[in-house]
Scaffold this active site. Sequence first.
Site, PDB file in Angstrom:
ATOM      1  N   LYS A  94       0.831  -1.209   0.000  1.00 33.53           N
ATOM      2  CA  LYS A  94       0.000   0.000   0.000  1.00 33.53           C
ATOM      3  C   LYS A  94       0.861   1.253   0.000  1.00 33.53           C
ATOM      4  CE  LYS A  94      -2.767   2.609   3.371  1.00 33.53           C
ATOM      5  NZ  LYS A  94      -1.661   3.523   3.752  1.00 33.53           N
ATOM      6  N   ASN A  95       1.927   1.261   0.817  1.00 36.53           N
ATOM      7  CA  ASN A  95       2.745   2.459   0.971  1.00 36.53           C
ATOM      8  C   ASN A  95       3.675   2.723  -0.208  1.00 36.53           C
ATOM      9  OD1 ASN A  95       1.535   2.961   3.405  1.00 36.53           O
ATOM     10  ND2 ASN A  95       3.252   2.248   4.662  1.00 36.53           N
ATOM     11  N   ARG A 114      -4.235  11.184   2.364  1.00 36.91           N
ATOM     12  CA  ARG A 114      -3.193  12.206   2.399  1.00 36.91           C
ATOM     13  C   ARG A 114      -2.388  12.259   1.095  1.00 36.91           C
ATOM     14  NH1 ARG A 114      -1.369  14.474   7.097  1.00 36.91           N
ATOM     15  NH2 ARG A 114      -2.829  14.254   8.804  1.00 36.91           N
ATOM     16  N   CYS A 132      -5.093   8.508   9.061  1.00 39.88           N
ATOM     17  CA  CYS A 132      -5.258   7.949  10.400  1.00 39.88           C
ATOM     18  C   CYS A 132      -4.708   8.903  11.444  1.00 39.88           C
ATOM     19  CB  CYS A 132      -4.538   6.602  10.491  1.00 39.88           C
ATOM     20  SG  CYS A 132      -5.260   5.330   9.419  1.00 39.88           S
ATOM     21  N   ASP A 182       4.519   0.335  11.994  1.00 39.60           N
ATOM     22  CA  ASP A 182       3.282  -0.339  11.602  1.00 39.60           C
ATOM     23  C   ASP A 182       3.249  -1.810  12.007  1.00 39.60           C
ATOM     24  OD1 ASP A 182       1.721   1.721  10.222  1.00 39.60           O
ATOM     25  OD2 ASP A 182       3.390   1.767   8.837  1.00 39.60           O
ATOM     26  N   VAL A 208       8.303   6.699  16.493  1.00 36.06           N
ATOM     27  CA  VAL A 208       7.980   7.236  15.172  1.00 36.06           C
ATOM     28  C   VAL A 208       6.727   8.100  15.211  1.00 36.06           C
ATOM     29  CG1 VAL A 208       7.487   6.652  12.761  1.00 36.06           C
ATOM     30  CG2 VAL A 208       9.124   5.281  14.071  1.00 36.06           C
TER      31      VAL A 208
END
EC number: 2.5.1.7
Length: 441
Positions: free
Chosen positions: A23-24, A97, A121, A312, A334
């Site tokens: 996804k990232n 975003r 989020c 994550d 983070v």
Amino acid sequence: MKSVLRVNGGQPLVGEITVRGAKNFVSKAMVASLLGTSPSVMRNVPEINDVQIVAGLLQLHGVAVSWDQAAGVLSMDPTNVDLAGAGEIEAHAGSSRIPILLCGPLLHRLGEAYIPDLGGCRIGDRPINYHLDILRKFGAEVEKYTDRGIQLSAPNGLVGTKYELNYPSVGATEQLLLTAVLAEGKTELRNAAIEPEIMDLIAVLQKMGALISVDTDRVIRIEGVEQLQGFNHTALSDRIESASWGAAALATGGEVMVRGATQPEMMTFLNTFRKVGGDFDITDDGIRFVHPGGKLRSIVLETDVHPGFMTDWQQPLVVALTQAEGLSIVHETVYENRFGFTSALRKMGAHIQVYRECLGGTPCRFGQRNFYHSAAISGPTPLTAADIAVPDLRGGFSHLIAALTAQGTSNVQGIKIINRGYENFLGKLEALGADVEMVEP
């Protein structure tokens, strides 16, 4: 009305599932297609909401998008890029975003861009200050457009610059890369993020014709070129989703084969997984995550930027740590507000205490800022079913793992947010033998 998933927990997850592209990375490579003068093709694309949102944003800006969801192949033709209406962007972007990353490419292609109010989020401070400051350094002019967005322009074009990040932000590094490749002259970024998803984005940009070098001391150098072409690329696997299923196997006492998972990007997670007491088998097809029986072990863990333990990965693993013998310490460095999800775990019987202090490691940037960014998890504690609400994407999947681990029937509200980053998660749960059902709230 919010979606609710009824989970009858207490059974181990057993079986196999497949994980596709990260996804990232995928959403950022889609943005990069705007920079080309010819079509781009990406494979291994997951069917998740974030991809749908970015595809829609590209289409609003005149990009022809074709997506074979079953095959995971996405084609993007930016030949007719055009401005999109502010209202259309705001309506379509929702909580995403991604629009902030469209700015550099749109300034190069059209000379102007618009950013709506940014969502995402709510796990910590994600200011756009870095992004706007970087764009200004390249020569962009930034002005307030409405109460809900910002208008940018580049009347004199964009010119290379030197920039040093106070913290190796992934988003800021992506912003600079997507802006620098077509900027006139040379650009240097110090203290850059070097996550695998960043390196795959650099690989895509190089395929398009960019000149980028990465030094061992987190310095990235870019020589601007006059034109880029489209790319043909297979996305790297999603290491966050792979680790999430691994943590679910550990917490529920199960065995999950994650096809598509790859070892190089997950070595730090795999080391920690083994320290806790989990076992795994790596094959050419993926990684099999196993709870081998016996007691899990408590650990001291600190999240960090790559190559450290990914933030994550923290939330899903914390659920498994509730089942470990002794006291585990987790220090989040983070995102400052990433332990909000633990309130639901405490409701289910977990013994978790959060602290403002930096526990178990070196002091971090949040230590003097009054944030609850450390946690002590005492276990093992049996979890019992509860009605809980999903706070964010990764916390939501952690709630799901907790419900699967707990004895009894839990109702998990707002579950559809998980579709943002986990492809067909309900189908995968069913493939692993989970007893789940979507119900009307």
